[in-house]
Structure formats: C-alpha cells, structure tokens
Design a protein around this motif. Structure first.
Motif, mmCIF file in Angstrom:
data_model
loop_
_atom_site.group_PDB
_atom_site.id
_atom_site.type_symbol
_atom_site.label_atom_id
_atom_site.label_comp_id
_atom_site.label_asym_id
_atom_site.label_seq_id
_atom_site.Cartn_x
_atom_site.Cartn_y
_atom_site.Cartn_z
ATOM 1 N N GLY A 155 0.800 -1.221 0.000
ATOM 2 C CA GLY A 155 0.000 0.000 0.000
ATOM 3 C C GLY A 155 0.831 1.269 0.000
ATOM 4 O O GLY A 155 2.035 1.252 0.211
ATOM 5 N N ARG A 156 0.155 2.348 -0.238
ATOM 6 C CA ARG A 156 0.825 3.640 -0.327
ATOM 7 C C ARG A 156 1.440 4.062 1.002
ATOM 8 O O ARG A 156 2.454 4.726 1.050
ATOM 9 C CB ARG A 156 -0.175 4.705 -0.766
ATOM 10 C CG ARG A 156 -0.442 4.615 -2.232
ATOM 11 C CD ARG A 156 -1.074 5.851 -2.810
ATOM 12 N NE ARG A 156 -1.054 5.716 -4.247
ATOM 13 C CZ ARG A 156 -0.154 6.288 -5.020
ATOM 14 N NH1 ARG A 156 0.773 7.051 -4.505
ATOM 15 N NH2 ARG A 156 -0.177 6.111 -6.319
ATOM 16 N N GLN A 179 10.822 2.511 0.069
ATOM 17 C CA GLN A 179 11.826 3.151 -0.780
ATOM 18 C C GLN A 179 13.095 3.483 0.005
ATOM 19 O O GLN A 179 14.195 3.409 -0.527
ATOM 20 C CB GLN A 179 11.245 4.404 -1.436
ATOM 21 C CG GLN A 179 10.207 4.129 -2.512
ATOM 22 C CD GLN A 179 10.685 3.185 -3.598
ATOM 23 O OE1 GLN A 179 10.629 1.967 -3.463
ATOM 24 N NE2 GLN A 179 11.178 3.730 -4.706
ATOM 25 N N LEU A 202 4.929 2.989 1.376
ATOM 26 C CA LEU A 202 5.786 3.206 0.218
ATOM 27 C C LEU A 202 7.070 3.952 0.576
ATOM 28 O O LEU A 202 8.161 3.574 0.156
ATOM 29 C CB LEU A 202 5.012 3.970 -0.869
ATOM 30 C CG LEU A 202 5.687 4.018 -2.228
ATOM 31 C CD1 LEU A 202 5.887 2.606 -2.782
ATOM 32 C CD2 LEU A 202 4.875 4.843 -3.221
#
Ligand SMILES: Nc1ncnc2c1ncn2[C@@H]1O[C@H](COP(=O)(O)OP(=O)(O)OP(=O)(O)O)[C@@H](O)[C@H]1O
Ligand SMILES: [Mg+2]
Length: 343
Positions: A238-239, A246, A242
């Motif tokens: 999911g966002r 990263q 994120l």
C-alpha cells in the motif's frame, strides 16, 4: 637536517603504500594505528571488512554498531583516512583505476555487444521485463559464464546467487555447463547460493556476502540478486508503506553499489514490471514500467529492458546507461542458456 631527510623517506614510503594501496586492504592493518582487535571484530560482524568499507560508511552508521562509541568512530575514521587516499584523483589516475573494471560475457555475443562487452564490474546492472522474458535464465547463464576466462585478461571467478523467488535450479546450471564443457561438480562448487525470505533477510545476506568476498579476495566476480524487488513488494504494501519501502530499498542498493566497488565485482539484479495506471491517460509509448521507482532507476548503472520476440527469441534494449547508446539486441533462450538467436 637528518630529521628532515627522515621525513622525506617516510613520506615517500607512505606514497608508495598509497600507490599500491591494495584493493582489499583488511581493516586488521588498523591495529598498527591504535584500533584494538575487539573493535575490529565488531566492525567485521557488521560487514565492514576493508579500509575502503570504513570510508564508505557514515559516522552515524558506525555509531550504531554495538559497542562502538562516537569517540571510537572518530579514531577509526582518522586511522582509515591515513591509510587510504580519499582525496581527488586526476582523470588520468582515475582512468588507471577504471582499468581494473572487467566485463562478464552473457552467452550471447549480440547481447554482449549491446552491453559494451558484458556485465560490468564495479557497477549495478539491472534487467527488467515481464514474466518469461528470460531474467532468471540470464541469471543462470551468468553463473556459468562468469567462471570462464574472457576477453581482456578476465580470469573468471566465483559467483554468489541470492534467490528471492525460489526459482534457482542447479540442474539448469548443469545443462548450461555442458555447452561450455565444464565439469559439473567444480562448476557448481563455484556458485554460492542463498535463498532470501524477507527483505530484511536479503539485506542481512549482503553482510555475509561482504564477509565471503573478504575471506577470498579477488575470487568472486559476480553477485546476482534474482529478483531485487520481489520481497519488498510483499513486505511493504500500500501507499502508506511506500516511503518506508523506498528508504529500505535505497539502503540496500547503496550497499550493493559499495560492495561492487569495494570488491571489484559485477552486481546483476533482475526486476519486475508493473502496469502504469496513469499511462492510458497520457500518451506514453510503453505503458509498463519497472518497479522500484526513481530510487532503483538512479542506483542502477545500466538498465536493460527485455521483451518477448517469436518463440525463444528475446529483445534486449538499453534503457539507461552512462556510456552506451540506446540500442537493441536480440538473443535466444536455449537449453544451453542464453545464446545468439539463429537467423
Ligand atoms: N531448459 C530450457 N531450455 C530452453 N528454454 C528454457 C529452459 N528453461 C526455461 N526456458 C525458457 O525460459 C523462459 C522463462 O524465462 P525466465 O524464467 O528466465 O523468465 P523470467 O523473466 O525470470 O520470468 P519471471 O518474471 O516469471 O521470473 C520460458 O520461455 C522457458 O520456455
Ligand atoms: Mg524469474
């Protein structure tokens, strides 16, 4: 007067040491500069085994190692700084250094040509493409071709394979070895295999890899990660996660880059693709793109996209390289691994 001459001799010696500053300068030499064995052991357990490795690690990260205080970090950094020149080089000197870079053949001369000779050492090469485009087959072929002496004095060497998708098959290596008339046992013995189960595990394995490379300096030539993103995709969803993903990915890639330079090895990673949801709205020629975002895009020295042709034929395209034009090459997936496509 005398003292002055002594100093001159001394600095000349120092200069000589800097000149043949070996690539794999063990951190044990820091014992002569007041760093104790126990602390060196702590560094090694954190995967930092060479003087260059110390220079490549931030103070903050060194402080995070258990039992290493800030004061010690300063001492260690200072000692490492004395031993190796981290200053500017002239382009000529740097060009000499670059001469150590070698290239590993892929099994297809066309693909090698596209890559300027093969998979480059001291760099990260990324191939991405949809399923069945040959990423894993190329990884397997490289396990074998990396062991073969090659062009420009390349001696051949051992390989580390990190498998995140459980698709590594020693039997495939046997088939590929037959093509090059290699003894199965000796060939398999030269490939170190590890299966990674989580993205954290994948990162921890890199410490072991560094230790292995350090144990046998100059013996390993290639590190393969097939695939680099698979576990990140599972571990972070999911966002919301994120940014975290990263950040962790960036740390892993930075570690890979450092390993490639520190031990002069090639790093070969595979990557998947995803449909770009915004693509249908825009006028993008290629609606699919590699995952990993800008972080991976910037970390990879050379990016190659793979797509399917007819039958066993695949088309490789240079996506992003500091010194190669955006060309294409075709190759074939054969029982003997990656090979030139027959006309
Ligand atoms: N022994 C073999 N001889 C010839 N071709 C083979 C052999 N084994 C696999 N292939 C071919 O390789 C292709 C699969 O390639 P590969 O597994 O490298 O894909 P991939 O890009 O890694 O896919 P994924 O994204 O699913 O991991 C298939 O088309 C298959 O037919
Ligand atoms: Mg695969």
């Amino acid at each position: 007067m005398f003292q002055h001459e002594d100093q001159v001799v001394c600095s000349n010696e120092l200069q000589d040491n800097l000149d043949d500053e070996s690539f794999f300068q063990d951190i044990d030499v820091l014992q002569n500069h007041g760093i104790n064995v126990a602390d060196l052991k702590k560094l090694k357990s954190a995967g930092i085994c060479t003087v260059k490795g110390i220079q490549m690690t931030t103070r903050k990260k060194l402080c995070n190692i258990k039992g290493i205080s800030e004061a010690k970090v300063d001492k260690i950094k200072e000692a490492a700084g004395k031993l190796s020149s981290s200053d500017f080089l002239t382009a000529l000197e740097y060009s000499d250094k670059r001469r150590m870079v070698f290239r590993i053949a892929t099994g297809s001369q066309e693909l090698d040509k596209l890559l300027g000779g093969g998979i480059e050492s001291m760099a990260i090469t990324e191939v991405f493409g949809e399923f069945r485009t040959g990423k894993t087959q190329l990884s397997h072929t490289l396990c074998v071709t990396a062991q073969l002496p090659g062009k420009n004095g390349y001696s051949g060497g051992k390989v580390v394979f990190i498998d995140t998708e459980n698709t590594f098959r020693p039997d495939r290596l046997r088939e590929i070895a037959d093509r090059f008339n290699l003894d199965h046992t000796a060939m398999l013995d030269n490939v170190l295999y590890a299966r990674a189960y989580t993205s954290e595990h994948q990162m921890e394995l890199l410490d072991c890899v560094a230790a292995k490379f350090h144990e046998e300096p100059g013996v390993f030539k290639l590190l393969i990660v097939d695939s680099i993103m698979a576990l990140f995709r599972v571990d972070f969803s999911g966002r919301g996660e994120l940014a975290d993903r990263q950040q962790k990915l960036a740390q892993m890639l930075s570690r890979l880059q450092k390993i490639s330079e520190e031990y002069n090895v090639g790093v070969f990673v595979t990557n998947q693709m995803t449909a770009d949801p915004g693509a249908t709205m825009s006028f993008q020629a290629d609606p699919k793109k590699p995952i990993g975002g800008h972080i991976l895009a910037h970390a990879s020295t050379t990016r190659i996209s793979l797509r399917k042709g007819r039958g066993e034929v695949r088309i490789a395209k240079i996506y992003d390289s500091p010194d190669m034009p955006e060309n294409e090459a075709t190759f074939a997936i054969t029982p003997g691994g990656i090979n030139d496509a027959k006309e």
